[in-house]
Design a protein around this motif. Structure first.
Motif, short mmCIF file in Angstrom:
data_model
loop_
_atom_site.label_atom_id
_atom_site.label_comp_id
_atom_site.label_asym_id
_atom_site.label_seq_id
_atom_site.Cartn_x
_atom_site.Cartn_y
_atom_site.Cartn_z
N ILE A 77 0.95 -1.16 -0.16
CA ILE A 77 -0.05 -0.01 0.07
C ILE A 77 0.97 1.34 -0.02
O ILE A 77 0.61 2.13 -0.66
CB ILE A 77 -0.89 -0.01 0.97
N LEU A 78 2.12 1.30 0.77
CA LEU A 78 3.11 2.44 0.66
C LEU A 78 3.29 2.56 -0.67
O LEU A 78 3.50 3.67 -1.08
CB LEU A 78 4.13 2.27 1.51
N VAL A 79 3.72 1.65 -1.38
CA VAL A 79 4.34 1.77 -2.73
C VAL A 79 3.34 2.33 -3.62
O VAL A 79 3.60 3.29 -4.34
CB VAL A 79 4.94 0.36 -3.26
N ILE A 80 1.99 1.80 -3.64
CA ILE A 80 1.05 2.22 -4.42
C ILE A 80 0.88 3.57 -4.09
O ILE A 80 0.38 4.54 -4.72
CB ILE A 80 -0.10 1.28 -4.17
N ALA A 81 0.58 4.12 -2.91
CA ALA A 81 0.29 5.45 -2.58
C ALA A 81 1.34 6.44 -3.06
O ALA A 81 1.07 7.71 -3.51
CB ALA A 81 0.15 5.70 -0.80
N SER A 82 2.44 5.94 -2.84
CA SER A 82 3.68 6.93 -3.39
C SER A 82 3.37 6.98 -5.01
O SER A 82 3.68 8.17 -5.48
CB SER A 82 5.16 6.27 -3.19
N LEU A 83 3.41 6.13 -5.75
CA LEU A 83 3.11 5.94 -7.31
C LEU A 83 1.84 6.93 -7.44
O LEU A 83 2.11 7.66 -8.41
CB LEU A 83 2.92 4.71 -7.78
N VAL A 84 0.75 7.01 -6.75
CA VAL A 84 -0.41 7.46 -6.98
C VAL A 84 -0.09 9.05 -6.88
O VAL A 84 -0.47 9.95 -7.64
CB VAL A 84 -1.61 7.12 -6.32
N GLN A 85 0.69 9.36 -5.82
CA GLN A 85 1.17 10.80 -5.63
C GLN A 85 1.88 11.31 -6.72
O GLN A 85 1.78 12.42 -7.21
CB GLN A 85 1.98 10.86 -4.16
N PHE A 86 2.60 10.50 -7.07
CA PHE A 86 3.27 10.65 -8.28
C PHE A 86 2.60 11.03 -9.71
O PHE A 86 2.87 12.02 -10.36
CB PHE A 86 4.59 9.66 -8.63
N VAL A 87 1.76 10.42 -9.89
CA VAL A 87 0.85 10.46 -11.10
C VAL A 87 -0.06 11.76 -10.91
O VAL A 87 -0.06 12.50 -11.69
CB VAL A 87 -0.09 9.24 -11.17
N GLU A 88 -0.41 11.93 -9.56
CA GLU A 88 -1.39 12.93 -9.25
C GLU A 88 -0.43 14.31 -9.60
O GLU A 88 -0.96 15.38 -10.19
CB GLU A 88 -1.76 13.17 -7.90
N MET A 89 0.89 14.39 -9.11
CA MET A 89 1.66 15.56 -9.47
C MET A 89 1.85 15.56 -10.95
O MET A 89 1.71 16.93 -11.49
CB MET A 89 2.86 15.39 -8.75
N ILE A 90 2.00 14.77 -11.59
CA ILE A 90 2.50 14.83 -13.26
C ILE A 90 0.99 15.33 -13.69
O ILE A 90 1.28 16.11 -14.62
CB ILE A 90 2.69 13.42 -13.64
N LEU A 91 -0.04 14.65 -13.70
CA LEU A 91 -1.30 15.25 -14.22
C LEU A 91 -1.87 16.36 -13.73
O LEU A 91 -2.15 17.21 -14.61
CB LEU A 91 -2.57 14.17 -13.83
N LYS A 92 -1.58 17.06 -12.68
CA LYS A 92 -1.78 18.31 -12.43
C LYS A 92 -1.16 19.33 -12.99
O LYS A 92 -1.44 20.37 -13.34
CB LYS A 92 -1.55 18.44 -10.73
N LYS A 93 0.25 18.87 -13.31
CA LYS A 93 1.20 19.85 -13.92
C LYS A 93 1.11 19.88 -15.54
O LYS A 93 0.85 20.72 -16.10
CB LYS A 93 2.78 19.62 -13.48
#
Length: 192
Positions: A77-93
């Protein structure tokens, strides 16, 4: 085991949304427009593929050598949460319109049980690294196929005459059930 068999199985036979009923929240929530469904499918594909590869390494390089298998779910879950935060930052930008369209469903990929389910099943099936990656790509393609098909159906239903008792969410659930029954036809499929 054949990589083609694993890929086709992940897309059609063992579709996580329509045969295992995992990932239903984004499936129902983000499937009103095909474009949004494609965006969610892409985000889930990215997270699922990377999460499966990283969790494979975490399992066999860290958890098993240190006898910490009981921490598997938390670590994954920690790995998945980190990756989702990464995707969220990329999409937002990079794609703010898609970021806005996905809304609350983008951070919910963290708790999307399909992503965690694929990572856990890869370990349970004792896939090697390549098989793990192929299975996760197949599962992600199956998720994307299901959500895009469902979005197309929902767009068509917007123009259909529907009894008032079935308008909105009830007709969406009926349509999802019929899609699941249609995918059940793949369950007896033999390759090779």
């Amino acid at each position: 085991m054949s990589f083609i068999f694993i890929l086709i199985s992940g897309i059609f036979v063992n579709n996580f949304v329509l045969s295992r009923f995992l990932g239903i929240c984004p499936f129902l929530g983000v499937s009103k427009k095909v474009e949004t469904a494609l965006g969610m499918g892409g985000a889930v594909t990215f997270v699922m593929a990377l999460a499966s590869a990283i969790t494979y390494v975490v399992q066999y390089a860290i958890l098993e050598p240190l006898n910490l298998e009981y921490l598997q779910t938390i670590a994954f879950i920690l790995v998945i949460a980190s990756l989702v935060q990464f995707v969220e930052m990329i999409l937002k930008k990079m794609v703010p319109s898609l970021y806005q369209a996905l809304g609350v469903y983008l951070p919910l990929i963290t708790t999307n049980c399909a992503v965690l389910g694929v990572a856990l099943l890869n370990i349970q099936y004792e896939y090697n690294f390549i098989e793990t990656f192929v299975n996760s790509i197949g599962a992600a393609m199956g998720f994307t196929l299901a959500i895009v098909l469902f979005a197309g159906i929902r767009e068509r239903l917007d123009n259909a005459v529907i009894p008032s008792a079935l308008e909105g969410f009830p007709i969406a659930l009926l349509s999802a059930g019929l899609m699941a029954i249609a995918f059940l036809g793949f369950s007896g499929m033999k390759l090779g």
